[in-house]
Scaffold this active site. Structure first.
Site, PDB file in Angstrom:
ATOM      1  N   GLY A 170      11.126 -11.770  45.225  1.00 28.82           N
ATOM      2  CA  GLY A 170      10.060 -11.879  44.235  1.00 28.82           C
ATOM      3  C   GLY A 170      10.610 -11.543  42.851  1.00 28.82           C
ATOM      4  CB  CYS A 230      -7.963   9.490  29.959  1.00 27.04           C
ATOM      5  SG  CYS A 230      -8.932   8.874  28.586  1.00 27.04           S
ATOM      6  CD  GLU A 279      10.515 -11.869  53.244  1.00 28.69           C
ATOM      7  OE1 GLU A 279       9.828 -12.737  53.806  1.00 28.69           O
ATOM      8  OE2 GLU A 279      10.483 -10.671  53.566  1.00 28.69           O
ATOM      9  NE  ARG A 313       8.970  -2.395  38.561  1.00 27.32           N
ATOM     10  CZ  ARG A 313      10.092  -1.926  38.084  1.00 27.32           C
ATOM     11  NH1 ARG A 313      10.316  -1.942  36.790  1.00 27.32           N
ATOM     12  NH2 ARG A 313      11.018  -1.446  38.863  1.00 27.32           N
TER      13      ARG A 313
HETATM   14  C1  LIG Z   1       7.943  -6.900  48.337  1.00 27.37           C
HETATM   15  C2  LIG Z   1       8.532  -7.728  49.398  1.00 27.37           C
HETATM   16  C3  LIG Z   1       9.403  -8.766  49.058  1.00 27.37           C
HETATM   17  C4  LIG Z   1       9.865  -9.039  47.652  1.00 27.37           C
HETATM   18  O1  LIG Z   1      10.560  -7.968  47.108  1.00 27.37           O
HETATM   19  P1  LIG Z   1      11.299  -8.138  45.688  1.00 27.37           P
HETATM   20  O2  LIG Z   1      11.867  -6.782  45.440  1.00 27.37           O
HETATM   21  O3  LIG Z   1      10.239  -8.501  44.709  1.00 27.37           O
HETATM   22  O4  LIG Z   1      12.321  -9.193  45.842  1.00 27.37           O
HETATM   23  C5  LIG Z   1       9.875  -9.562  50.085  1.00 27.37           C
HETATM   24  N1  LIG Z   1       9.517  -9.349  51.363  1.00 27.37           N
HETATM   25  C6  LIG Z   1       8.676  -8.363  51.724  1.00 27.37           C
HETATM   26  C7  LIG Z   1       8.320  -8.200  53.147  1.00 27.37           C
HETATM   27  C8  LIG Z   1       8.164  -7.514  50.749  1.00 27.37           C
HETATM   28  O5  LIG Z   1       7.341  -6.527  51.099  1.00 27.37           O
END
Ligand SMILES: *Cc1c(COP(=O)(O)O)cnc(C)c1O
Length: 421
Positions: A274, A341, A272, A310
């Site tokens: 991102g 600010c 999973e 970030r």
């Molecule tokens: C944030 C998160 C992800 C994705 O993390 P990345 O660093 O973007 O790959 C996957 N699973 C869970 C449960 C998360 O909280």
């Protein structure tokens, strides 16, 4: 040393900016698709492999549609993220619901969609049962605690609020089995922005060993394991991308050793991620409004940390390219700032760059994950537009910029008229 390149030229960006004023995030569809295919190809031999894109990284339904088209599912952790998945037709077990501290309505929505529910705590078993009923398939999130060292963003696992302890997992699966749950999943997520591929193999070994112990002790088969996200990306020119094929090979080895050799029921292997999926294919494009020389030299952009927090939040490095000056020597040292600010509203500090003039366009790299998504409205800052650069060169606005009306929308202005202080 690598280089950081752009999928567009200064002239192209000037044309785009004439239609959609800066600042904006622009995402490169070709880059996203090619990367998705690299990941799928690398894991081609891994049993039942599927990537569930972590929606929080880039919660835009147009991007989700592209990723769905590439065969990805969605990893959601809130009501709005579930609704986004539903909006693009990602439903059922194409959704992983990896939430924590979860409200009942969110479990109910996840159940309604038929999502794979990934529980964060042993106490969530009765909570889920009471509020939404137990599904046929339940996944549990493991927190390995002090046995593993976390990395900078995620910290030490024992300090993290996520997941079950090892003992709780044994008890939890026993309870789930007693309550009639038929299929089981095991999940962990112990890294964030990790660039060492070996870390993910170690995680897989840890999780598969645990799966063997759980299967035997509780007498259940596992339908899936989810190795979480956290694959890092090369934010600096010196860093290299994580080799997906190395991770896949290591996972495959561990799988053969622990699952196949032990004759266990073969679980599907899920990720999973991102950041690694969309991060490198987004760029925050902004114009230089002011150049200021005081005790330091400052370049002020029309974007702010409300567009990309970030650097302010983690001190994270984001590469900056001054468009049209790619080949000029970096003879100047600048702080590149936004207009908030808050003195930490800086995209770069003491960054060597070519000489910058008012009106220059800069691209801030790697804004495709946890970029626009982390946007906020503090200081009356309005979130920027999001654009998609299609494979044929066409540019589509996939989210317009906010206006002051959007900012005031949650106020009851009629009540204000008659409100007597
Ligand atoms: C944030 C998160 C992800 C994705 O993390 P990345 O660093 O973007 O790959 C996957 N699973 C869970 C449960 C998360 O909280």
């Amino acid at each position: 040393m690598g280089t950081k390149t752009l999928p567009f030229t200064r002239e192209q960006i000037r044309e785009i900016a004439a239609r959609f004023p800066t600042p904006f995030h622009i995402y490169d569809e070709r880059g996203i698709r090619e990367n998705a295919r690299r990941l799928q190809a690398a894991f081609g031999n891994v049993h039942g492999f599927k990537e569930y894109f972590a929606v929080k990284a880039l919660p835009n339904p147009f991007v989700l549609k592209i990723l769905k088209d590439e065969g990805f599912g969605a990893d959601c952790s809130s009501l709005a993220e579930l609704l986004l998945a539903e909006m693009v037709g990602i439903t059922g077990e194409q959704i992983m619901f990896s939430s924590n501290d979860t409200p009942a309505v969110e479990y109910q929505k996840a159940r309604e969609l038929g999502a794979i529910i990934n529980l964060d705590d042993v106490s969530h078993i009765p909570f889920l049962e009471r509020h939404a009923g137990l599904p046929d398939l339940v996944c549990c999130r493991y927190n390995p605690g002090p046995t593993r060292v976390g990395n900078l963003i995620i910290g030490h696992p024992e300090e993290a609020k996520y997941g079950f302890t090892r003992e709780q997992l044994f008890a939890g699966y026993r309870t789930l089995k007693e309550k009639g749950v038929q299929r089981f999943g095991l999940h962990t997520m112990v890294a964030s922005n990790e660039l060492d591929y070996r870390y993910f193999i170690e995680t897989a070994v840890m999780l598969l060993e645990l799966l063997v112990d759980l299967s035997r002790a509780v007498g259940i088969d596992f339908d899936l394991i989810n190795l979480g996200g956290g694959i890092g990306i090369p934010y600096t020119p010196e860093q290299a991308p994580v080799p997906y094929d190395r991770i896949a090979e290591g996972v495959q080895h561990a799988y053969e050793d622990l699952i196949t050799q032990n004759g266990l029921h073969p679980p599907r292997v899920l990720l999973e991620c991102g950041r690694a999926i969309t991060g490198p294919y987004g760029y925050l494009v902004a114009e230089v409004l002011h150049v200021k020389h005081t005790y330091k030299d400052f370049v002020g952009l029309d974007a702010s940390m409300a567009d990309l927090m970030r650097p302010a939040l983690y001190g994270a490095y984001h590469h900056v390219t001054v468009l049209g000056k790619e080949d000029q020597p970096c003879t100047h040292i600048y702080d590149v700032t936004g207009s908030l600010c808050e003195n930490n509203d800086k995209f770069a500090i003491d960054r060597p760059l070519p000489e910058i003039e008012v009106g220059d366009i800069v691209a801030i790299h790697d804004s495709g994950a946890h970029g626009h998504a982390m946007g906020f409205n503090y200081n009356g800052k309005l979130r920027s537009a999001e654009l998609l650069l299609r494979e044929n060169g066409e540019v589509v606005q996939i989210r317009r910029a906010e206006t002051p009306d959007d900012y005031f929308r949650t106020l009851d202005l009629e009540a204000l008229e008659t409100f007597a202080p």
